[in-house]
Every structure is written in C-alpha cells, then in structure tokens.
Write a protein that holds these residues in place. Structure first.
Motif, PDB file in Angstrom:
ATOM      1  N   THR A  61       0.832  -1.191   0.000  1.00  0.00           N
ATOM      2  CA  THR A  61       0.000   0.000   0.000  1.00  0.00           C
ATOM      3  C   THR A  61       0.872   1.248   0.000  1.00  0.00           C
ATOM      4  O   THR A  61       1.809   1.349   0.794  1.00  0.00           O
ATOM      5  CB  THR A  61      -0.922   0.015   1.227  1.00  0.00           C
ATOM      6  N   VAL A  88      -4.951   6.596  -1.547  1.00  0.00           N
ATOM      7  CA  VAL A  88      -4.287   5.387  -1.068  1.00  0.00           C
ATOM      8  C   VAL A  88      -4.500   4.269  -2.092  1.00  0.00           C
ATOM      9  O   VAL A  88      -5.626   4.047  -2.548  1.00  0.00           O
ATOM     10  CB  VAL A  88      -4.831   4.962   0.309  1.00  0.00           C
ATOM     11  N   THR A  90      -3.666   0.151  -2.877  1.00  0.00           N
ATOM     12  CA  THR A  90      -3.207  -1.154  -2.410  1.00  0.00           C
ATOM     13  C   THR A  90      -3.049  -2.075  -3.610  1.00  0.00           C
ATOM     14  O   THR A  90      -3.992  -2.285  -4.372  1.00  0.00           O
ATOM     15  CB  THR A  90      -4.188  -1.769  -1.400  1.00  0.00           C
ATOM     16  N   ASP A 115      -6.673   7.394   4.300  1.00  0.00           N
ATOM     17  CA  ASP A 115      -5.438   6.873   4.888  1.00  0.00           C
ATOM     18  C   ASP A 115      -5.597   6.468   6.341  1.00  0.00           C
ATOM     19  O   ASP A 115      -4.603   6.293   7.045  1.00  0.00           O
ATOM     20  CB  ASP A 115      -4.304   7.893   4.742  1.00  0.00           C
ATOM     21  N   ARG A 120      -7.229   0.755   5.607  1.00  0.00           N
ATOM     22  CA  ARG A 120      -6.134  -0.024   5.009  1.00  0.00           C
ATOM     23  C   ARG A 120      -6.218  -1.481   5.423  1.00  0.00           C
ATOM     24  O   ARG A 120      -6.025  -2.381   4.601  1.00  0.00           O
ATOM     25  CB  ARG A 120      -4.784   0.570   5.410  1.00  0.00           C
TER      26      ARG A 120
END
Length: 357
Positions: A61, A88, A90, A115, A120
C-alpha cells in the motif's frame, strides 16, 4: 596547508562506519532491487503534490497527494493539509509490474479519510491473494461524493467531477490497470456506499460492478436528510463548516428537487447490466452503542427501498441483510461502522468480483 594526520580514534571511527555501511548493503533484508512505488505524472486536471510512499515494509500500500481545481479547498479533518487530497493505493500481494489488473475504487465513510488505519486493514485483508488493485480517494469528512450546488465560501466542491472525470483516467494513465468498464468496480461504506451507487448510476459506462456497505441510499428519507445536514454544520465533520443547503440545496419541500434527483435508491434503472451488491445489518441490540445501532437500522431501511426498486426494474442483485451480525462474522453485532462487519462485507464483495458474480 597540509592535512593533519588523523588520530587513532578518528581512523577507528572511519573504519567502523565503512564496515557498517558494507554490512547494510550486503544484508539480505535490504536489497537494491526492492520495488519502489511508481512515479506519477500530472494530467487530467490533477497535479501531484506528493509522490507515492509505501505506508509500511510490506510494500503493498502506498499513499500520495494531489491537487485539483474541482475541489481546491476541501474542508479538513485533523491532520489533513489544505488543498491536498490523499489517495491510497493497495496493490495485489503478488504484484507483477509487467501485468495489468482490474481496479476497485473504495469510497470511505463519514467522518473518515482514505489513509485511516482501519480502511487499510480492511482492504489489505480482503484482497490478500486476489489480483486486484484498490484505490481509495479522499472524500473529505463531508464531501458526499457529489458536485455541491451551493458551496458558498468553501469554493468549488465538485467531488464527482474530481473522482470520475479526473482521478479515474489519471489512475489508468499511471498504474497498471485494465482501463475499461470491465476492469473497474466501485464500492463504499456509509457515505461512501451512497457515493458508490451515486457514481455508478451517473456513469454506468465506467463500472461493471457496484457495492454499498450500509450506505444511506434514500435521499427522500427525512431521517437521512437530517443526518446529512447535521454533518454539514458539525465541526467534527471537518472545518470550516458549511450551510445545510451546500450539497443538495434546501432539504425541504418544495425546494428539495436536487435531493430527489440525486437519490440512488430511486434511480436504479441505469444499473441494468451491472453487478450490484448491497450489505447491511439491522443495528443489533439498541441498548449497546445506540447511536451506531440506530444509524445502521436507518441505513437498512434505505437498502430495503433500493432493493425493492431494483426488483421492480428487473435488475438482479446480491443482498446481504445480516441482521445482528451473529451469522455474518465474528465480532460483528450488526452496527454501523463496525470493523468486523465492514471487513466481512469487503471480503464478500471482493470474492464476488473474483468470481465474476
């Protein structure tokens, strides 16, 4: 003037430093060929203000920041920088830089940010071993994934234009995505669930699948209107605050035409041919965490309206109506913004994507 001879202590320090550098460079844990995040190029109205950086040593990420004239001054949550939108990304756990991957856009809820650690975690766990890129754009604490009709002193707040007309082509130009409708999905939680359905209905040519995790999908519902307008005047949703009519105009009849026109629950026809999935609990025990229980219970009512309209339009869909969560996931009690519930939602949606629904 000649350089003076170094002392024994100085020579020893130089030797130790040289040895340390040599050991680091030869270590199996620090390699010159370890992947760096991509360098991004400006385009499509987006300016890169901070190039990508990995968030941790797993190197799955990364986060970067951009600026856009469509939302030049978003309202800010604590820790956010003026004029900057964090995004963000991933990557798949077995990422191959020579391959191309489908991408899902995951829209965060309110008041949250892309974030945040829990977003995440949810994405990384759900996509472990799945060949899928996930992009989480900034939606501000109260962006509502819409082009605001009356932003006032806040300046332009064209979130829909920013995300769909700028960010999507920017991502396709800079990352190894499958740049077609069949290579894109969109999903979101809470405010983001509204946003995902809203975006998919407005531009069905962009996405082949859409999912809502406990989204407030019925803008004709007076309780949903009250909840949204409360976010606009609450400093905890971001500063500075804005007027109650900033996003969709006045929330009362006969001035509520934008609210009615932008209600995802009532405009499902454009989703025909798209894969659709709805997820919601019922709030569980109302005596435990009552605010989150009520929020989820009301979100469920909007999912039921959406489901009824999908059925009436002959549009197939998946509906996980998991009640108090006891049969859905360990730790899920059917409440709003409960990580075990959202994790199970995302796990299921990603698997549906992997299976082609």
């Amino acid at each position: 003037m000649p350089t003076r001879l170094r002392t024994a202590a100085e020579r020893g320090t130089i030797l130790l430093t040289t040895l340390a550098v040599a050991l680091v460079l030869s270590s199996p844990y620090v390699r010159a060929d370890e992947p760096a995040p991509p360098l991004l190029t400006d385009g499509f109205g987006i300016t890169v203000t901070d190039q990508p950086q990995w968030v941790d040593d797993q190197r799955r990420t990364f986060v970067f920041s951009v600026a856009t004239d469509q939302v030049p001054t978003p309202t800010l949550l604590e820790g956010q920088e003026p004029g900057k939108h964090k995004v963000v990304v991933t990557l798949p756990s077995s990422y191959d830089p020579s391959a191309r991957y489908p991408v899902q856009y995951y829209l965060h809820g309110h008041p949250d940010r892309p974030d945040s650690a829990w977003n995440r975690r949810v994405v990384e766990k759900a996509t472990e071993g799945v060949p899928l890129i996930t992009v989480q754009p900034n939606g501000s604490g109260r962006g509502w994934y819409s082009n605001w009709v009356n932003p006032g002193a806040a300046g332009p707040q064209n979130w829909e234009t920013f995300h769909l007309d700028q960010l999507v082509p920017f991502v396709d130009a800079n990352l190894n995505t499958i740049a077609s409708r069949e290579g894109r999905a969109i999903v979101g939680h809470s405010m983001g669930g509204f946003g995902a359905m809203h975006y998919a209905e407005h531009q069905p040519d962009l996405f082949h699948a859409v999912g809502s995790f406990s989204g407030g999908l019925d803008l004709r519902n007076s309780e949903i209107r009250a909840a949204i307008t409360a976010t606009l005047v609450n400093p905890a949703s971001g500063t500075p605050t804005v007027n109650v009519d900033a996003v969709f105009g006045p929330p009362v009849w006969p001035f509520d035409g934008v609210w009615n026109a932008q209600s995802p629950a009532h405009h499902v026809g454009s989703l025909r041919g798209m894969k659709v999935a709805l997820y919601t609990g019922n709030g569980g025990d109302l005596t435990v965490n009552p605010i989150q229980a009520v929020l989820e219970n009301r979100a469920r009512e909007t999912a039921l309206v959406t489901a009824a309209n999908l059925t009436a339009n002959g549009i197939p869909f998946h509906f996980a109506d998991y009640g108090d969560g006891s049969g859905w996931a360990p730790g899920c009690t059917g409440k709003h913004a409960e990580e075990p519930c959202v994790q199970a939602d995302m796990n299921h949606f990603v698997q549906l994507l992997a299976q082609g629904f």
